[in-house]
Design a protein around this motif. Structure first.
Motif, mmCIF file in Angstrom:
data_model
loop_
_atom_site.group_PDB
_atom_site.id
_atom_site.type_symbol
_atom_site.label_atom_id
_atom_site.label_comp_id
_atom_site.label_asym_id
_atom_site.label_seq_id
_atom_site.Cartn_x
_atom_site.Cartn_y
_atom_site.Cartn_z
ATOM 1 N N ALA A 196 -73.077 151.172 -28.237
ATOM 2 C CA ALA A 196 -72.529 150.780 -29.542
ATOM 3 C C ALA A 196 -71.718 151.927 -30.140
ATOM 4 O O ALA A 196 -70.642 151.707 -30.714
ATOM 5 N N LEU A 197 -72.214 153.164 -29.996
ATOM 6 C CA LEU A 197 -71.474 154.328 -30.495
ATOM 7 C C LEU A 197 -70.133 154.449 -29.784
ATOM 8 O O LEU A 197 -69.097 154.687 -30.414
ATOM 9 N N MET A 198 -70.138 154.268 -28.457
ATOM 10 C CA MET A 198 -68.891 154.334 -27.698
ATOM 11 C C MET A 198 -67.923 153.240 -28.153
ATOM 12 O O MET A 198 -66.715 153.465 -28.278
ATOM 13 N N SER A 199 -68.452 152.058 -28.399
ATOM 14 C CA SER A 199 -67.627 150.940 -28.836
ATOM 15 C C SER A 199 -66.977 151.239 -30.179
ATOM 16 O O SER A 199 -65.788 150.977 -30.400
ATOM 17 N N VAL A 200 -67.762 151.818 -31.093
ATOM 18 C CA VAL A 200 -67.240 152.160 -32.413
ATOM 19 C C VAL A 200 -66.163 153.236 -32.306
ATOM 20 O O VAL A 200 -65.114 153.154 -32.966
ATOM 21 N N VAL A 201 -66.394 154.250 -31.482
ATOM 22 C CA VAL A 201 -65.408 155.320 -31.320
ATOM 23 C C VAL A 201 -64.120 154.771 -30.710
ATOM 24 O O VAL A 201 -63.016 155.206 -31.066
ATOM 25 N N ASN A 202 -64.242 153.810 -29.821
ATOM 26 C CA ASN A 202 -63.047 153.187 -29.247
ATOM 27 C C ASN A 202 -62.229 152.475 -30.320
ATOM 28 O O ASN A 202 -60.995 152.391 -30.227
ATOM 29 N N ASP A 203 -62.912 151.931 -31.331
ATOM 30 C CA ASP A 203 -62.190 151.316 -32.444
ATOM 31 C C ASP A 203 -61.515 152.365 -33.319
ATOM 32 O O ASP A 203 -60.484 152.105 -33.937
ATOM 33 N N LEU A 204 -62.101 153.547 -33.381
ATOM 34 C CA LEU A 204 -61.545 154.616 -34.204
ATOM 35 C C LEU A 204 -60.321 155.254 -33.557
ATOM 36 O O LEU A 204 -59.334 155.553 -34.232
ATOM 37 N N LEU A 205 -60.404 155.483 -32.252
ATOM 38 C CA LEU A 205 -59.349 156.192 -31.535
ATOM 39 C C LEU A 205 -58.848 155.356 -30.369
ATOM 40 O O LEU A 205 -59.633 154.996 -29.486
ATOM 41 N N PRO A 206 -57.587 155.020 -30.349
ATOM 42 C CA PRO A 206 -57.038 154.305 -29.187
ATOM 43 C C PRO A 206 -57.300 155.087 -27.910
ATOM 44 O O PRO A 206 -57.027 156.276 -27.832
ATOM 45 N N GLY A 207 -57.883 154.435 -26.929
ATOM 46 C CA GLY A 207 -58.212 155.114 -25.681
ATOM 47 C C GLY A 207 -59.616 155.677 -25.651
ATOM 48 O O GLY A 207 -60.118 156.059 -24.592
ATOM 49 N N GLY A 208 -60.270 155.758 -26.810
ATOM 50 C CA GLY A 208 -61.654 156.225 -26.847
ATOM 51 C C GLY A 208 -61.794 157.693 -26.499
ATOM 52 O O GLY A 208 -60.841 158.470 -26.557
ATOM 53 N N ILE A 209 -62.997 158.073 -26.137
ATOM 54 C CA ILE A 209 -63.297 159.458 -25.777
ATOM 55 C C ILE A 209 -64.089 159.489 -24.477
ATOM 56 O O ILE A 209 -64.653 158.476 -24.053
ATOM 57 N N ARG A 210 -64.134 160.661 -23.887
ATOM 58 C CA ARG A 210 -64.902 160.845 -22.659
ATOM 59 C C ARG A 210 -65.945 161.942 -22.901
ATOM 60 O O ARG A 210 -65.584 163.122 -23.037
ATOM 61 N N PRO A 211 -67.237 161.590 -22.959
ATOM 62 C CA PRO A 211 -68.267 162.622 -23.102
ATOM 63 C C PRO A 211 -68.246 163.557 -21.899
ATOM 64 O O PRO A 211 -67.832 163.176 -20.798
ATOM 65 N N THR A 212 -68.683 164.792 -22.111
ATOM 66 C CA THR A 212 -68.764 165.720 -20.987
ATOM 67 C C THR A 212 -70.055 165.530 -20.206
ATOM 68 O O THR A 212 -70.105 165.821 -19.006
ATOM 69 N N GLY A 268 -74.888 146.409 -26.520
ATOM 70 C CA GLY A 268 -74.159 147.454 -27.231
ATOM 71 C C GLY A 268 -72.682 147.182 -27.338
ATOM 72 O O GLY A 268 -72.021 147.573 -28.309
ATOM 73 N N ARG A 269 -72.135 146.482 -26.351
ATOM 74 C CA ARG A 269 -70.708 146.159 -26.367
ATOM 75 C C ARG A 269 -70.357 145.176 -27.478
ATOM 76 O O ARG A 269 -69.185 145.022 -27.825
ATOM 77 N N ARG A 270 -71.362 144.501 -28.022
ATOM 78 C CA ARG A 270 -71.117 143.519 -29.080
ATOM 79 C C ARG A 270 -70.888 144.166 -30.445
ATOM 80 O O ARG A 270 -70.448 143.506 -31.375
ATOM 81 N N TYR A 271 -71.241 145.427 -30.578
ATOM 82 C CA TYR A 271 -71.140 146.097 -31.875
ATOM 83 C C TYR A 271 -69.762 146.737 -32.026
ATOM 84 O O TYR A 271 -69.318 147.468 -31.167
ATOM 85 N N ARG A 272 -69.102 146.414 -33.142
ATOM 86 C CA ARG A 272 -67.795 146.981 -33.442
ATOM 87 C C ARG A 272 -67.826 147.578 -34.840
ATOM 88 O O ARG A 272 -68.785 147.413 -35.588
ATOM 89 N N LEU A 273 -66.773 148.266 -35.207
ATOM 90 C CA LEU A 273 -66.729 148.876 -36.536
ATOM 91 C C LEU A 273 -66.985 147.855 -37.643
ATOM 92 O O LEU A 273 -67.681 148.128 -38.619
ATOM 93 N N THR A 274 -66.419 146.661 -37.480
ATOM 94 C CA THR A 274 -66.573 145.643 -38.510
ATOM 95 C C THR A 274 -68.013 145.155 -38.641
ATOM 96 O O THR A 274 -68.362 144.538 -39.645
#
Length: 349
Positions: free
Chosen positions: A162-178, A88-94
């Motif tokens: 992969a979803l987390m990886s993509v979100v990290n590309d969208l937003l610097p610092g990523g997000i933290r699920p609850t 999953g870490r291999r998947y990026r927005l590109t």
């Protein structure tokens, strides 16, 4: 929690895995295998696929072929823990072409997630999301009943990562699920999952889902670009129609593209490039829909000519706007369309 919708397409009903998707997912898995010292031929065994096609822009695979590749990879490394996580870490927005750039240029994170869910068929996901929200939470539940039993854990881990990886590309610092709920017992690599996902997953749950604070959806994206976003969304529509074999929808979108003569008259190669497919694939899709690029262009020119003449544009001006080198060939084309000349068709001044 009020439901806001279920993603259409992949896996929303008990269907086979004979539908076609981009081959980029297989390329990513194959590159991972190479990095692990494995032979690509072994990973592609029993699929009928060849690494010789990896550079082909038309390289497509069935979902069954991709699942076979994943099974082969797991069988070649039976002791590997956290395989889904590391894939999953291999998947990026590109990795997602126009869809990835459409998400990147979206106004907000919520808009990006909505676009991704709308065109889930253009991703490499096997986990079908069901989305719901209330005043506090945004929940993405995975319909894992359609996943193969032997790959369920791998696919869930891969797609969430992969979803987390993509979100990290969208937003610097990523997000933290609850919260993240997962089926099955706690695995040996649970600590790695917690670090990667920034939350301690809860295991042995009856449902598979993650939740985000609802206010995150309004977060502006730093690379928002309305014009680029609109172009990417249009390309997603074309690719989705082509992927689903909806030739009529593809023809309609091309017809709409050809109607805009203010940007010149595109060739079939240019249109195909805009929508990230080869001209050969575009021709084939249109043939399946019972039309051709030439017919669509002729139709667009006929409609535009009638409109421009009605607006008072000169015959020479219309010819130039529609891409004719001079008025004579336009006059001949117009007569073949309508049985009369442009001047006669315009009527008395």
């Amino acid at each position: 929690m009020a439901r806001t919708g279920t993603s259409a397409g992949l896996g929303t009903s008990p269907r086979g895995y004979d539908f076609v998707r981009s081959g980029n997912g297989v390329v990513i898995v194959s590159q991972f295998a190479i990095d692990q010292g494995l032979a690509v031929a072994d990973v592609l065994a029993d699929t009928g696929l060849s690494a010789d096609r990896f550079d082909d822009p038309d390289f497509g695979v069935t979902a069954l072929q991709e699942l076979t590749v994943l099974r082969n990879l797991r069988a070649l490394q039976p002791e590997y823990t956290g395989l889904g996580l590391d894939l999953g870490r291999r998947y990026r927005l590109t990795s997602f072409g126009p869809l990835g750039y459409g998400c990147l240029t979206s106004p907000t994170l919520g808009d990006a997630l909505t676009l991704g869910l709308t065109y889930i068929d253009l991703t490499f996901a096997f986990c079908v999301p069901d989305v719901a929200a209330d005043e506090e939470r945004f929940r993405v539940r995975i319909q894992d009943q359609y996943l193969p039993d032997d790959l369920r854990d791998l696919l869930i881990e891969r797609d969430i990562t992969a979803l987390m990886s993509v979100v990290n590309d969208l937003l610097p610092g990523g997000i933290r699920p609850t919260v993240i709920h997962l089926p099955g017992p706690r695995p040996a690599h649970a600590g790695r999952l917690a670090r990667a996902w920034r939350v301690e997953p809860e295991f042995d749950r009856s449902e598979t889902y993650s939740e985000l604070p609802i206010e995150l959806l309004a977060t502006p994206l730093p690379q928002a670009d309305p014009a680029m976003h609109a172009r990417c969304v249009a390309k997603c529509g074309i690719l989705a129609a082509a992927r689903r074999g909806d030739g009529a929808a593809l023809a309609d979108r091309i017809r709409e593209r050809l109607s805009r003569f203010d940007r010149g008259v595109p060739t079939i190669d240019q249109v195909a490039q805009e929508w990230h497919m080869s001209s050969r694939t575009l021709r084939r899709r249109l043939t399946e829909a019972g039309t051709s690029f030439r017919e669509l262009l002729s139709e667009a020119r006929r409609e535009a000519a009638t409109r421009l003449l009605t607006e008072g544009v000169s015959v020479g001006g219309v010819a130039q706007r529609l891409g004719y080198a001079e008025a004579a060939p336009f006059i001949r084309a117009f007569k073949s369309w309508t049985g009369t000349t442009p001047t006669a068709d315009r009527g008395p001044a």
